[in-house]
Design an enzyme around this catalytic site. Structure first.
Site, PDB file in Angstrom:
ATOM      1  N   ASP A 220      23.545  16.479 -34.611  1.00  9.02           N
ATOM      2  CA  ASP A 220      22.459  15.516 -34.372  1.00  9.02           C
ATOM      3  C   ASP A 220      21.130  16.019 -34.905  1.00  9.02           C
ATOM      4  OD1 ASP A 220      24.582  14.906 -32.233  1.00  9.02           O
ATOM      5  OD2 ASP A 220      23.293  13.143 -32.328  1.00  9.02           O
ATOM      6  N   ASN A 230      24.238  19.495 -31.180  1.00  3.27           N
ATOM      7  CA  ASN A 230      25.349  18.534 -31.246  1.00  3.27           C
ATOM      8  C   ASN A 230      25.857  18.280 -29.836  1.00  3.27           C
ATOM      9  OD1 ASN A 230      27.099  16.844 -32.854  1.00  3.27           O
ATOM     10  ND2 ASN A 230      28.764  18.259 -32.394  1.00  3.27           N
ATOM     11  N   LYS A 231      26.824  17.399 -29.742  1.00  3.15           N
ATOM     12  CA  LYS A 231      27.373  16.995 -28.442  1.00  3.15           C
ATOM     13  C   LYS A 231      27.643  18.203 -27.546  1.00  3.15           C
ATOM     14  CE  LYS A 231      27.926  13.726 -27.287  1.00  3.15           C
ATOM     15  NZ  LYS A 231      26.735  13.216 -26.548  1.00  3.15           N
TER      16      LYS A 231
HETATM   17  O1  MRU Z   1      25.989  10.924 -27.879  1.00  7.90           O
HETATM   18  P1  MRU Z   1      26.576  10.560 -29.193  1.00  7.90           P
HETATM   19  O2  MRU Z   1      27.890   9.858 -29.078  1.00  7.90           O
HETATM   20  O3  MRU Z   1      25.608   9.836 -30.087  1.00  7.90           O
HETATM   21  O4  MRU Z   1      26.851  11.979 -29.869  1.00  7.90           O
HETATM   22  C1  MRU Z   1      27.314  11.996 -31.185  1.00  7.90           C
HETATM   23  C2  MRU Z   1      27.450  13.362 -31.739  1.00  7.90           C
HETATM   24  O5  MRU Z   1      27.167  14.348 -31.093  1.00  7.90           O
HETATM   25  C3  MRU Z   1      27.855  13.457 -33.166  1.00  7.90           C
HETATM   26  O6  MRU Z   1      28.487  14.684 -33.430  1.00  7.90           O
HETATM   27  C4  MRU Z   1      26.619  13.360 -34.076  1.00  7.90           C
HETATM   28  O7  MRU Z   1      25.800  12.293 -33.712  1.00  7.90           O
HETATM   29  C5  MRU Z   1      27.005  13.214 -35.491  1.00  7.90           C
HETATM   30  S1  MRU Z   1      27.749  11.653 -35.858  1.00  7.90           S
HETATM   31  C6  MRU Z   1      28.072  11.686 -37.533  1.00  7.90           C
END
Ligand code: MRU
Length: 304
Positions: A220, A230-231
């Site tokens: 992100d 990231n997540k």
């Molecule tokens: O909370 P989210 O579902 O938006 O989290 C998404 C992620 O963490 C993805 O790895 C990231 O946004 C990259 S998507 C190409």
């Protein structure tokens, strides 16, 4: 399935909270667009940015007088993912010089096309990591509902599979919203890629057991000095990979890159819709560069 469809005076958004059940929600302006982002109807750092550009287009068409505050509300809708902020900065001059709706539309189309092309390039670079068929671990959802194209981490996996180079994919279910179990599993099934969903707390153990040859995740925000937001759960994957010598790869477009170095000031979102006040739901975590082996963008492969 597409994450959203632009119509004459509204955008139909696929509610990713309830997938694989298909439910579409109408968004009439950028304020409603910001709510759709906040409530995770649409999610995934790259697609949020593209969606925001289209939201500003319909907003410019219908309510030119509130364009500036609409821009602000989009900006406040997701603080961690940097794609949104990068694209909003790109749009700012259009707002400042009172550009026409057509110019906003062209800009949104440009942002969308750019992201699709970037996805293709990332997938091609990612393929270089597949010298033989591999068992891949991925997390959350980084595919065609998180981007306007083939995907980032998932785009690599799809291309590698089409080239006969993926034996199987393990997907972390991605608690609490289950993007892995609901969305990534759906995409893998559609592509005919063999997969197994595992609870998030299994991922380090699979790595310990030698069941994973390579881990590929999205991002992100990637700071100038290589910190990966990231997540939440990504950090535990990276730690296990480092400990048990499994390559840990991050795939993300350059629109996910932050021009600044890491700072603790960057907001890591905390989601509010917990079952009770006793819970804490961080949306993201931070993986420091020493735990990342490679970062792949459309510009190439960066050994971290
Ligand atoms: O909370 P989210 O579902 O938006 O989290 C998404 C992620 O963490 C993805 O790895 C990231 O946004 C990259 S998507 C190409």
């Amino acid at each position: 399935m597409r994450p959203f469809i632009l119509e004459d005076d509204k955008i139909k958004v696929l509610n990713q909270r309830v997938l694989p059940r298909e439910e579409w929600v109408d968004v009439h302006d950028a304020f409603e667009g910001a709510d759709a982002i906040k409530n995770m109807l649409i999610r995934g750092a790259p697609i949020i940015a593209v969606f925001a550009a289209y939201c500003l287009y319909i907003h410019r068409k219908k309510h030119p007088d509130t364009l500036k505050s609409a821009w602000e509300s989009l900006k406040n809708s997701r603080p961690t993912g940097v794609n949104l902020h990068n694209v909003l900065e790109e749009i700012k001059p259009l707002i400042e010089r009172g550009a026409s709706p057509e110019e906003f539309y062209e800009f949104a189309q440009y942002v969308e096309r750019r992201e699709i092309e970037i996805n293709e390039k990332i997938a091609k670079y990612g393929l270089l990591f597949f010298d033989k068929p591999k068992r891949v671990l991925t997390y959350c959802n980084t595919g065609s509902l998180a981007t306007p194209g083939i995907g980032t981490a998932l785009g690599i996996i799809k291309l590698a599979f089409r080239n006969g180079l993926v034996d199987k994919v393990f997907v972390g279910e991605t608690s609490p919203y289950m993007q892995g179990a609901r969305i990534t599993a759906y995409e893998l099934r559609k592509e005919g890629i063999p997969y197994t969903v595992v609870p998030d707390n299994h991922m380090p153990f699979l790595i310990y057991r030698g069941m994973v040859d390579i881990a590929i995740v999205g991002a992100d925000r990637i700071t100038k000095d290589g910190y990966v937001f990231n997540k939440i759960g990504t950090l535990s994957i990276s730690l296990a990979c480092k400990k048990f010598n499994v390559p840990f790869i991050v795939a993300a477009p350059s629109t996910t890159f932050d021009s600044k170095p890491f700072s603790e000031d960057t907001t890591v979102e905390i989601r509010k819709d917990t079952p009770s006040e006793d819970y804490l739901y961080y949306a993201f975590d931070i993986t420091p560069p020493e735990l990342v082996d490679y970062i792949i963008s459309e510009k190439g492969i960066w050994k971290v």
